[in-house]
Design a protein around this motif. Structure first.
Motif, mmCIF file in Angstrom:
data_model
loop_
_atom_site.group_PDB
_atom_site.id
_atom_site.type_symbol
_atom_site.label_atom_id
_atom_site.label_comp_id
_atom_site.label_asym_id
_atom_site.label_seq_id
_atom_site.Cartn_x
_atom_site.Cartn_y
_atom_site.Cartn_z
ATOM 1 N N PHE A 62 56.427 115.723 95.272
ATOM 2 C CA PHE A 62 56.179 115.605 93.838
ATOM 3 C C PHE A 62 57.068 116.566 93.061
ATOM 4 O O PHE A 62 57.664 116.197 92.044
ATOM 5 C CB PHE A 62 54.698 115.872 93.538
ATOM 6 N N GLN A 63 57.168 117.813 93.538
ATOM 7 C CA GLN A 63 58.024 118.798 92.869
ATOM 8 C C GLN A 63 59.485 118.344 92.867
ATOM 9 O O GLN A 63 60.199 118.561 91.888
ATOM 10 C CB GLN A 63 57.916 120.160 93.553
ATOM 11 N N THR A 64 59.920 117.741 93.948
ATOM 12 C CA THR A 64 61.297 117.252 94.037
ATOM 13 C C THR A 64 61.515 116.069 93.098
ATOM 14 O O THR A 64 62.552 115.977 92.437
ATOM 15 C CB THR A 64 61.621 116.850 95.492
ATOM 16 N N LEU A 65 60.530 115.178 93.019
ATOM 17 C CA LEU A 65 60.648 114.007 92.144
ATOM 18 C C LEU A 65 60.620 114.383 90.668
ATOM 19 O O LEU A 65 61.299 113.759 89.850
ATOM 20 C CB LEU A 65 59.510 113.016 92.426
ATOM 21 N N PHE A 66 59.811 115.366 90.311
ATOM 22 C CA PHE A 66 59.619 115.748 88.910
ATOM 23 C C PHE A 66 59.925 117.232 88.709
ATOM 24 O O PHE A 66 59.010 118.051 88.542
ATOM 25 C CB PHE A 66 58.190 115.431 88.467
ATOM 26 N N PRO A 67 61.205 117.600 88.691
ATOM 27 C CA PRO A 67 61.551 119.024 88.570
ATOM 28 C C PRO A 67 61.155 119.638 87.227
ATOM 29 O O PRO A 67 61.038 120.857 87.124
ATOM 30 C CB PRO A 67 63.075 119.039 88.756
ATOM 31 N N GLY A 68 60.893 118.814 86.206
ATOM 32 C CA GLY A 68 60.503 119.330 84.898
ATOM 33 C C GLY A 68 59.017 119.604 84.762
ATOM 34 O O GLY A 68 58.548 120.072 83.721
ATOM 35 N N VAL A 69 58.247 119.330 85.806
ATOM 36 C CA VAL A 69 56.802 119.558 85.770
ATOM 37 C C VAL A 69 56.492 120.864 86.488
ATOM 38 O O VAL A 69 56.849 121.052 87.649
ATOM 39 C CB VAL A 69 56.037 118.389 86.438
ATOM 40 N N ASP A 70 55.859 121.796 85.778
ATOM 41 C CA ASP A 70 55.382 123.036 86.388
ATOM 42 C C ASP A 70 54.105 122.692 87.139
ATOM 43 O O ASP A 70 53.134 122.216 86.546
ATOM 44 C CB ASP A 70 55.111 124.105 85.341
ATOM 45 N N PHE A 71 54.107 122.928 88.417
ATOM 46 C CA PHE A 71 53.031 122.492 89.300
ATOM 47 C C PHE A 71 52.349 123.717 89.894
ATOM 48 O O PHE A 71 52.973 124.511 90.591
ATOM 49 C CB PHE A 71 53.637 121.604 90.387
ATOM 50 N N TYR A 72 51.066 123.900 89.592
ATOM 51 C CA TYR A 72 50.299 125.053 90.067
ATOM 52 C C TYR A 72 49.144 124.566 90.938
ATOM 53 O O TYR A 72 48.446 123.620 90.581
ATOM 54 C CB TYR A 72 49.734 125.861 88.902
ATOM 55 N N VAL A 73 48.952 125.240 92.062
ATOM 56 C CA VAL A 73 47.863 124.898 92.975
ATOM 57 C C VAL A 73 47.040 126.151 93.211
ATOM 58 O O VAL A 73 47.581 127.215 93.504
ATOM 59 C CB VAL A 73 48.397 124.363 94.323
ATOM 60 N N GLU A 74 45.732 126.015 93.062
ATOM 61 C CA GLU A 74 44.809 127.124 93.334
ATOM 62 C C GLU A 74 43.802 126.646 94.360
ATOM 63 O O GLU A 74 43.284 125.536 94.268
ATOM 64 C CB GLU A 74 44.100 127.553 92.065
ATOM 65 N N CYS A 75 43.549 127.490 95.338
ATOM 66 C CA CYS A 75 42.605 127.133 96.389
ATOM 67 C C CYS A 75 41.580 128.254 96.535
ATOM 68 O O CYS A 75 41.937 129.416 96.694
ATOM 69 C CB CYS A 75 43.338 126.911 97.707
ATOM 70 N N SER A 76 40.326 127.891 96.451
ATOM 71 C CA SER A 76 39.250 128.862 96.596
ATOM 72 C C SER A 76 38.012 128.128 97.076
ATOM 73 O O SER A 76 37.695 127.050 96.595
ATOM 74 C CB SER A 76 38.971 129.530 95.256
ATOM 75 N N SER A 77 37.334 128.713 98.013
ATOM 76 C CA SER A 77 36.124 128.097 98.539
ATOM 77 C C SER A 77 34.993 128.230 97.528
ATOM 78 O O SER A 77 34.784 129.292 96.952
ATOM 79 C CB SER A 77 35.718 128.763 99.844
#
Length: 119
Positions: A62-77
């Motif tokens: 996804f990051q490669t396809l859409f370089p103009g999108v800032d992509f943030y992932v948060e993981c927490s139980s």
């Protein structure tokens, strides 16, 4: 992708697929690198558990396809904070019953300061 991995069962993959479909419905042809580069914005993904390796790969795609999108992932139980809060409530109840008093709790948890309050 391995035949053993069914990414349609993963929420991360489902979300990224839906975002791609939303972009496509706006008229942006996903096969065009120039048009994909015109997509910009911010995508925040909150996960309650760590992603499988396959989903991490789809995030990178996804990051490669859409370089103009800032992509943030948060993981927490979600289990750990719930367990900690339950343990605090149990300790407060035990302390209150040991003194022979009822325990009052403020909405959303223990009274201010984290201590049990005798009624």
């Amino acid at each position: 992708i391995s035949k053993w991995v069914d990414r349609t069962l993963c929420a991360e993959f489902q979300l990224l697929t839906e975002v791609c479909e939303m972009v496509n419905r706006t008229g942006i042809e996903l096969t065009s690198p120039e048009l994909r580069r015109s997509v910009y914005g911010v995508l925040h993904m909150y996960l309650s558990e760590p992603s499988c390796v396959s989903c991490v790969g789809s995030m990178k795609q996804f990051q490669t396809l859409f370089p103009g999108v800032d992509f943030y992932v948060e993981c927490s139980s979600v289990v750990e904070p719930l367990m900690a809060r339950t343990e605090l409530n149990l300790e407060a109840q035990r302390a209150g019953h040991a003194r022979g008093a009822a325990v009052c709790q403020a909405p959303g948890g223990l009274a201010e300061g984290g201590a049990a309050v005798a009624a």
